[in-house]
Design an enzyme around this catalytic site. Structure first.
Site, PDB file in Angstrom:
ATOM      1  CB  THR A  73      -0.938  -0.001   1.229  1.00 39.84           C
ATOM      2  OG1 THR A  73      -1.741  -1.186   1.174  1.00 39.84           O
ATOM      3  CG2 THR A  73      -1.834   1.219   1.249  1.00 39.84           C
ATOM      4  CB  CYS A 326     -15.635  -6.700   4.144  1.00 38.74           C
ATOM      5  SG  CYS A 326     -16.052  -8.327   3.541  1.00 38.74           S
TER       6      CYS A 326
END
Ligand code: PMP
Length: 391
Positions: A73, A326
């Site tokens: 990331t 999610c």
């Protein structure tokens, strides 16, 4: 009771014993700051240099090309924000990404876009393959960076890195590849793919979490996200020694058996997909016509909701993930499957089964039996449940 069959290796992998050992040993023996000039500091520096070389050997890059980060990331952020900073100096403003990038990268792009940054998304077809014609139209001489994942984390579909490198370079832009899912699941090497930047993450490779790297091609001067002297001024902050040494142990271990692991995963993937189809019938395999990773099967059982399927599978002893992201507010349909033209209902029904180095035929057979038990009765019209395929 048996341990559950773990089929979620694209989410993360279990750290290997050699990784645990090297990390613990590093905390005992090379805990000094590698920037310190005294003897313990210099011992830590040597361990760092050695670990850098071991990771570089596995990735197919030079040690000096590796910038250790907190994971993929951060590496993705460094690639994009660095490119935009460099682009501003050269009158290049546009960011071109694929529509199926990792949610973290797409969220960064959306934030930048909201601030006025031009961003274009390259579409994919129904198989999840990148639309190269559209890419050709979008990659022009105002582009600051082309960024595409090497393999999609949900479907395993491979992206045409060499073709994109040619397009990006012809337009004068660097190519960044989020190689997080490529590493350990293909024989791809940084020095052979044509990319200028690679993001990688150790925890997809049986290494620890919180460590990864941005590989920056030699000769490219890349701006830091975090200022400081470490990593040749490209990433400030005292080096994460246990993480880096754990990454090195994982990389070295992965390199030892890569060819065998890939062949085994490929054959187990066929056993799993064939077995599920034979037993359940109404199974849709995403990217079935595309070139895919040997460990990833993204499936839909009719339109049964993924959460229901996963809950039932877990109760039958198999853990996996949905392709969907999610969120606190519930499960959103997968952006990857929506980009492939699926309806929201279909996209919320996708289940990702991802195999790993430790997965064995017995695990696959248990997974098929569990799926027949858990899902079979819900599929209408139900086909008679068959035995899992023999080897
Ligand atoms: N890119 C891809 C393609 C991924 O699959 C992941 C992990 N889900 C990431 C980036 C993020 O990696 P990390 O956890 O190291 O930040």
């Amino acid at each position: 009771m048996n341990e559950p069959v773990y089929l979620d290796h694209n989410a993360t992998t279990q750290p290997g014993p050699e990784v645990l050992e090297e990390m613990l040993d590093s905390l005992r023996t090379v805990w000094a700051n590698p920037s310190s000039t005294h003897a313990p500091g210099q011992a830590a520096r040597r361990a760092l240099t050695d670990a850098r070389a071991r990771v570089a050997t596995f990735l197919g890059c030079q040690g000096a090309e590796l910038v250790f980060t907190s994971g993929a990331t951060e590496a993705n952020h460094m690639a994009v924000l660095g490119a935009l900073a460099l682009g501003r100096e050269r009158g290049r403003t546009r960011l071109v990404l694929s529509a199926v990038e990792h949610p973290g990268l797409l969220a960064l792009a959306a934030r930048l876009k909201a601030e006025g940054q031009p961003v274009d998304l390259i579409p994919v077809n129904a198989q999840g393959q990148l639309d190269l014609e559209a890419a050709r139209g979008l990659i022009r001489d105002d582009v600051a960076l082309v960024s595409v994942m090497g393999a999609n984390n949900e479907t395993g579909v491979l992206m045409p890195v060499a073709e994109l490198a040619a397009l990006a370079h012809a337009a004068g832009s660097p190519l960044h590849v989020d190689a997080t899912q490529l590493v350990g699941k293909t024989t791809a090497r940084f020095d052979a793919g044509g990319a200028d930047l690679w993001s990688v993450s150790a925890h997809k490779l049986h290494g620890p979490k919180g460590i990864g790297a941005l590989v920056v091609r030699k000769g490219l001067v890349w701006p830091a996200l975090f200022s400081g002297r470490q990593e040749r001024q490209r990433r400030g902050g005292t080096e994460n020694m246990p993480g880096i040494l754990g990454f090195a142990a994982a990389a070295e271990r992965a390199g030892l058996t890569l060819a065998d692991d890939l062949a085994r995963m490929r054959s187990l993937q066929a056993r799993l997909e064939g077995g599920l189809r034979a037993a359940l019938g109404d199974v849709h395999l995403y990217g079935a016509q595309a070139e895919r990773l040997p460990n990833t099967s993204c499936l839909r059982f009719g339109t049964l909701d993924a959460e229901q399927v996963l809950g039932r599978l877990e109760r039958s002893g198999v853990v996996a993930s949905s392709g969907a992201a999610c969120t606190a507010s519930g499960t959103q349909p997968s952006h990857v499957l929506l980009a492939m033209g699926e309806t929201p209902l279909q996209a919320k029904a996708s289940v990702r089964l991802s195999l790993g180095r430790e997965t064995r035929a017995d695990d696959i057979d248990r997974a098929i039996t569990a799926a027949v038990q858990a899902i079979g009765p819900l599929l209408e019209p139900a086909r008679p449940a068959a035995e899992p395929q023999a080897a």
